[in-house]
Scaffold this motif. Sequence first.
Motif, mmCIF file in Angstrom:
data_model
loop_
_atom_site.group_PDB
_atom_site.id
_atom_site.type_symbol
_atom_site.label_atom_id
_atom_site.label_comp_id
_atom_site.label_asym_id
_atom_site.label_seq_id
_atom_site.Cartn_x
_atom_site.Cartn_y
_atom_site.Cartn_z
ATOM 1 N N ASP A 207 0.822 -1.209 0.000
ATOM 2 C CA ASP A 207 0.000 0.000 0.000
ATOM 3 C C ASP A 207 0.858 1.262 0.000
ATOM 4 O OD1 ASP A 207 0.893 -0.460 2.605
ATOM 5 O OD2 ASP A 207 -0.931 0.311 3.542
ATOM 6 N N LEU A 208 2.050 1.197 0.621
ATOM 7 C CA LEU A 208 2.945 2.355 0.595
ATOM 8 C C LEU A 208 3.559 2.534 -0.797
ATOM 9 C CD1 LEU A 208 4.831 2.248 4.020
ATOM 10 C CD2 LEU A 208 2.938 3.726 3.330
ATOM 11 N N TYR A 209 3.868 1.424 -1.462
ATOM 12 C CA TYR A 209 4.380 1.537 -2.833
ATOM 13 C C TYR A 209 3.335 2.184 -3.734
ATOM 14 C CZ TYR A 209 5.832 0.446 -7.553
ATOM 15 O OH TYR A 209 6.168 0.560 -8.891
ATOM 16 N N ALA A 210 2.093 1.719 -3.651
ATOM 17 C CA ALA A 210 1.026 2.272 -4.493
ATOM 18 C C ALA A 210 0.831 3.765 -4.225
ATOM 19 C CB ALA A 210 -0.274 1.519 -4.267
ATOM 20 N N PHE A 211 1.041 4.174 -2.974
ATOM 21 C CA PHE A 211 0.855 5.573 -2.603
ATOM 22 C C PHE A 211 2.034 6.434 -3.046
ATOM 23 C CE2 PHE A 211 1.334 9.055 0.539
ATOM 24 C CZ PHE A 211 0.134 9.723 0.305
ATOM 25 N N PHE A 212 3.252 5.994 -2.739
ATOM 26 C CA PHE A 212 4.419 6.823 -3.001
ATOM 27 C C PHE A 212 4.918 6.733 -4.447
ATOM 28 C CE2 PHE A 212 4.813 6.812 1.663
ATOM 29 C CZ PHE A 212 5.066 8.171 1.861
ATOM 30 N N VAL A 213 4.507 5.710 -5.191
ATOM 31 C CA VAL A 213 4.958 5.552 -6.580
ATOM 32 C C VAL A 213 3.735 5.349 -7.477
ATOM 33 C CG1 VAL A 213 6.672 4.443 -8.059
ATOM 34 C CG2 VAL A 213 6.968 4.370 -5.585
ATOM 35 N N PRO A 214 2.868 6.359 -7.570
ATOM 36 C CA PRO A 214 1.658 6.206 -8.388
ATOM 37 C C PRO A 214 1.994 6.246 -9.874
ATOM 38 C CG PRO A 214 1.813 8.441 -7.581
ATOM 39 C CD PRO A 214 2.942 7.683 -6.931
#
Length: 785
Positions: A207-214
């Motif tokens: 979920d952090l990847y999806a948020f920080f690397v959209p």
Amino acid sequence: MMAPTPWPRRVLRGLLALSVLLLLVGLAAWLWLRQSLPLLDGDLATGQLENPVTIERDAQGIPFITAESRSDSAFALGFLHAQERFFQMDLLRRNSSGELSELVGEAALDHDQEVRVHQFRARAERNIAAMPAEDRKILQHYADGVNFGLSQLGAAPWEYALLRQKPRNWVPADSLLTIFSMYMTLQSHTGNFERRDNALAELLPGDLYAFFVPKGGIWDAPLIGDARGPLSLPQTDIAALVEDGTPMAHQEMESEDMIFGSNNWVVGGALTEHGAAIVADDMHLKITVPNIWYRAGWNVPGTEFDMRGASLPGGPIIVAGSNSKVAWGFTNTTADWGDLIPLELSESGDQYRTPDGWKDFEIAKEKIAISGKPPAMLEVRKTIWGPVVGKDHNERPLAYRWVAHDVRGANLNLLKLETAATTRAAMDLAPELGIPHQNLVLGDSEGNIGWTVAGPIPRRVGLDGSRSVSWADGTAYWDGYLSLQEQPQVYNPPSHRIWTANARTMDGEFLRVMGDGGYALGARQQQIRDDLFARERFTEQDLLDIQLDDRAVFLERWQKQLAGLLEGADEYQEVYEQVKDWGGRASADSVGYRIVRNFRLRFIDLSTAPVLTFMQRYAPDFKFGRVNRQVEYPAWEMLSAEPEHLLNPEFESWQALKFAALDRVLEDMAKDGLPLAEQTWGVQNSAKIRHPLGRAIGAVNWFTAMPADPLPGDSHMPRFQSSTNGASERMVVAPGHEERGIFHMATGQSAHPLSPFFGNGHRDWVEGNPSSFTEKSAAYVLTLH
């Protein structure tokens, strides 16, 4: 009062002698420099031409070549390039061949070792052998012209005297090496974007990847498709990324849009008074002395076509320009044209697994010459897919499958654009063009417009290119290249408008085959699109006005947030006034713009520090660099929504983090020693347009650097500009109406500081004056026999 004591005679004699000595040294330097000035007028016997060739130059140094064969005009262009730009050409070929150390010494050895892995010189020779005979003939005549032009200088170009070197003759393979140099500028020769993105995707919680690397958002402005929706906040607490007692890693961020790219757009004949399409193109690259492009024109023998535009010294072609029937320009696609392949190794590490079983690495030995030192030897490990270019974050070796390595990756097929009579015919050439993949935007004299990808597109099977996967079992591979019918394209859209600026242009199947190589955010592209839809009729000047648009549309919401933060904060009253009255533009005289712009970047530094700290725990050399060009979306969510679980644990509140970011900005500005009211954007964004040797030999800047003009413009807006990067050219032209066109370059035609063309055009580039696309009346005439 006492009369001043007269100086002793010996002191006066000494001062006089010193003055004379300095005068003699200056005169000697001037005479030495004059020896390498190019020839401008007269008649010159070459012994190598089929028929005489005339070169007419105007007062700005723009040549037009008249020849009776295409190979003769290539000879003449090679002559001009050598006389005006040989050292630049030499750097370009050495940059991609890994031969810089031979010229400048051990300082370039790391670069040469990294690049020599690709063996571009051998690939260039292979590609030339595969060319049609006529293309090989043109390349050979161009090389002959280069070498003749070099021989006709009274002395070698001045740079070689400073380096105590002699120039090496040009060969046809060197021209393809200049194309490979552009690959290295516009695409990664080590797959860095994919490597860093893979590490983020594998290591960060999902979920952090999806948020920080959209993969996009509200700033998208594609030609096909729509902007993407808002981000969802992740559930994971960011503090979970940071171990107790671990010092926080910080990395000062540059603008994520400060990439080697460009803007271009075209409007159809339905929107112009003369009925022809108008093409605008400004290619964003590093701005140096001399400029990367060399303006030129020539007749295409036996046809009605006349070429004009930007040539790249080192090759016999116009890169962007007009043939009087079709005009075209390029921007970097920033799509995905290479794949990293993690290798499965044998227990000994000497073999790697392939669909046909275990295979030994092929080892090639490269000898790298070093000026003043013994040569260095390099072992290149090669696989069936490509060379090994490094390791991933798990220490697995990575092979690189890259279009640049293939025969189709570099060729002379841009020559075919010289006789393309329509937009449709020019678009059909796109898959054959052996250049770094570009957004090719075109318009013709009948008003037709189009966009497509210039360059061969790999047909991926078993992978989409977004992640590095093993190819060992044969389920993932490239199956040749897409056909013309499969090539992404847009032709005569109903809006009569096409625009690109390094961001995502496509959706659906076209996006799938292009992939994502690190698209720009989209704000710059969106502003261009909106500028185009703000008018219903266009002239050439209207398109130049869009090129010069420095309105800070992207930063408006950041300015409002910062002004709200500062309102009522007494200790920041002066800062608040500057931010409140910032002017809404990247104006050279705006203090507020500088504060808002840099506040955003420092806020991103501080708010993403836990992610960087986490990544460096697993990959110590990990850097964001420009890998995450969509970071605006998570940054804005954190700034505006202030989610408590995403707060950097170094700070007690989001307000504290914001003020810390602002304080860092103000501390950096204070280093200039000027009062806040004088700390303008132009102070930070002053031109540093210098010769490459100026970094090592400071005195070179005394007589070659362009003025340190305070420059308007910035990233995330059409007038893309920094101290060292920006519009290497600005072109606006309607085919068939070239006399109404506009052309800017940051420096003049010649690299020679005593040339009458050395700085010509610089002031028009700085001020945005509409200087002519076509050459003016001949001021100099040189005939080659």
